[in-house]
Scaffold this active site. Sequence first.
Site, short mmCIF file in Angstrom:
data_model
loop_
_atom_site.label_atom_id
_atom_site.label_comp_id
_atom_site.label_asym_id
_atom_site.label_seq_id
_atom_site.Cartn_x
_atom_site.Cartn_y
_atom_site.Cartn_z
CE LYS A 1 -1.72 1.86 3.94
NZ LYS A 1 -1.49 3.31 3.99
CG ASN A 2 2.59 2.71 3.54
OD1 ASN A 2 1.42 3.06 3.39
ND2 ASN A 2 3.14 2.51 4.72
CB CYS B 1 -4.53 11.43 11.36
SG CYS B 1 -2.98 10.63 11.68
NE ARG C 1 0.84 10.29 9.96
CZ ARG C 1 0.49 9.15 9.35
NH1 ARG C 1 -0.62 8.56 9.68
NH2 ARG C 1 1.26 8.62 8.44
CG ASP D 1 3.29 1.55 9.19
OD1 ASP D 1 2.95 2.40 10.04
OD2 ASP D 1 3.28 1.79 7.96
NE ARG E 1 -6.74 3.99 5.76
CZ ARG E 1 -5.76 4.32 6.61
NH1 ARG E 1 -5.96 4.25 7.90
NH2 ARG E 1 -4.59 4.73 6.17
C1 UD1 Z 1 4.63 7.01 6.14
C2 UD1 Z 1 3.73 5.83 5.94
C3 UD1 Z 1 3.23 5.36 7.29
C4 UD1 Z 1 4.41 5.08 8.21
C5 UD1 Z 1 5.33 6.30 8.28
C6 UD1 Z 1 6.60 6.06 9.09
C7 UD1 Z 1 2.65 6.15 3.79
C8 UD1 Z 1 1.40 6.52 3.08
N1 UD1 Z 1 2.60 6.23 5.13
O1 UD1 Z 1 3.87 8.05 6.71
O2 UD1 Z 1 2.48 4.18 7.11
O3 UD1 Z 1 3.90 4.82 9.49
O4 UD1 Z 1 5.73 6.69 6.98
O5 UD1 Z 1 7.36 5.05 8.52
O6 UD1 Z 1 3.66 5.79 3.21
N2 UD1 Z 1 6.79 14.80 10.37
C9 UD1 Z 1 6.91 16.14 10.64
N3 UD1 Z 1 6.80 17.04 9.61
C10 UD1 Z 1 6.55 16.63 8.34
C11 UD1 Z 1 6.43 15.26 8.06
C12 UD1 Z 1 6.56 14.37 9.11
O7 UD1 Z 1 7.12 16.55 11.77
O8 UD1 Z 1 6.45 17.50 7.44
C13 UD1 Z 1 6.93 13.81 11.46
C14 UD1 Z 1 5.66 13.02 11.68
O9 UD1 Z 1 4.77 13.69 12.54
C15 UD1 Z 1 6.21 11.74 12.28
C16 UD1 Z 1 7.55 11.56 11.55
O10 UD1 Z 1 7.90 12.85 11.07
O11 UD1 Z 1 6.46 11.91 13.64
C17 UD1 Z 1 7.53 10.57 10.40
O12 UD1 Z 1 6.52 10.95 9.50
P1 UD1 Z 1 6.55 10.52 7.98
O13 UD1 Z 1 7.69 9.62 7.65
O14 UD1 Z 1 6.36 11.76 7.16
O15 UD1 Z 1 5.27 9.65 7.91
P2 UD1 Z 1 4.33 9.55 6.69
O16 UD1 Z 1 5.11 9.77 5.44
O17 UD1 Z 1 3.13 10.38 6.97
#
Ligand code: UD1
Length: 440
Positions: free
Chosen positions: A22-23, A118, A123, A308, A400
Amino acid sequence: MDKIRLTGGRALHGKIRISGAKNATLPLLAACLLSDKPLTLTNVPRLSDVETFEALLAHLGVEVHQDSARGITRLCAKEILSHEAPYDHVRKMRASVLVLGPLLARCGEVRLSLPGGCAIGARPIDVHLKGLEALGAQIHLEEGYVVAKAPQGLVGGEYTFPIVSVTGTENIIMAACLAKGTTVLKGAAQEPEVTDLIHCLKAMGACIEGEGTSTLTIYGPTNFVEATHAVLPDRIETGTYAMAVGMVGGSVELTHTSLSLLPTVVPLLEAVGLVFEETQDGFKVSYDGHGLKALDLTTSVYPGFPTDLQAQYMALMTLAKGECHIQETIFENRFMHVPELARLGANISVKGNTAHVRGVPHLIGAPVMATDLRASVCLVLAGLAAEGETVISRVYHLDRGYEEIENKLSACGVSIERLVEGNDHASSQFVSQAQSANNR
Ligand code: UD1
């Protein structure tokens, strides 16, 4: 809302075909926005998140043709009809933020509804925005929307991620493919799904160096060509079914996947008591039921233990001999499965970002509620081992991210069925689908 009812206690035996990730699929779908040439994806999982993303692409003007039975999606973004990702789409799935980079790069303008908080934490998307600014974007917020503009087009630049972000990295890589000149990204996420996106972008004509490392160099702008790409196997689904075997014992072959996707998970599970053996098409995972060892875990970015799989590991540890600590370092609110596991008899206390799990001799079935995707699958795992019946409500979370979970498990001997909303009887299709689940 559908529910899942399962009766625990049976060892798992059989074969499970692992689906496409999915990711990986969501960013790959977003990549089609960069080019007016067709992109064909194979090994696409049938999941509600994938459908939601495809609906967003259709809204933006992308021609989307699905051959669900064969797991093929054909996409063509010949013309972009809208550069707005509206609230209704983003609200349903925060991964909609992945259209930000490609749309801005292709159209010079994008309006994206802010994803907001969320279930598993705040996030934010600040690093996505800062990365795009490093490529020349002007960004402001307007009535709950991020408005990003680059009227003269994006230009290559250098950006160092202050934290590792998976979708953040994916967004900036895609944008950089259409930026004029060279972009260097440091501190990039190294998750296999990021590398899969890079492989697809390269097949589409992009010139990118450094995949699998934290420094990426993207030479833009890309002259895109028609491409076909097979989605990477789902390492989270793979790890989930491996741990399912640990919950009840047995031996299951996981096919169309690879041990190499789980470099930290497999050694930990071996130390806990599971046995892995590589096969031609994947690997076999077995557990003799003679007692799991309780071992501590800290989640971290790849190649560390993935957040995850944290909830599933916690389900496993509820039955281990002894006690352990599970520390969550990626998301601040990812222990919502704890009270639900407690309803099944688990002994867990939480302090800050650490859960203290004391193993119990057995779990007992009960009604429980799914709260997010990975939390819901951990309840399925716990239910596999619990004595008697477990009924999980709100299983739309599971749909999902887990393709045909009840069919895959019932094909391995589990008594599991879906209770369809508005129908007092269990879904009658599940039995007949059980055999077909692994044949795709
Ligand atoms: C992706 C995956 C999710 C997985 C996560 C961590 C998808 C669709 N989702 O989520 O399943 O759990 O990686 O491996 O691929 N953060 C910030 N600012 C930002 C972006 C992130 O502070 O602009 C923080 C987030 O709050 C979190 C951490 O960084 O604490 C990691 O987030 P991120 O790797 O961005 O997660 P996702 O890409 O949303």
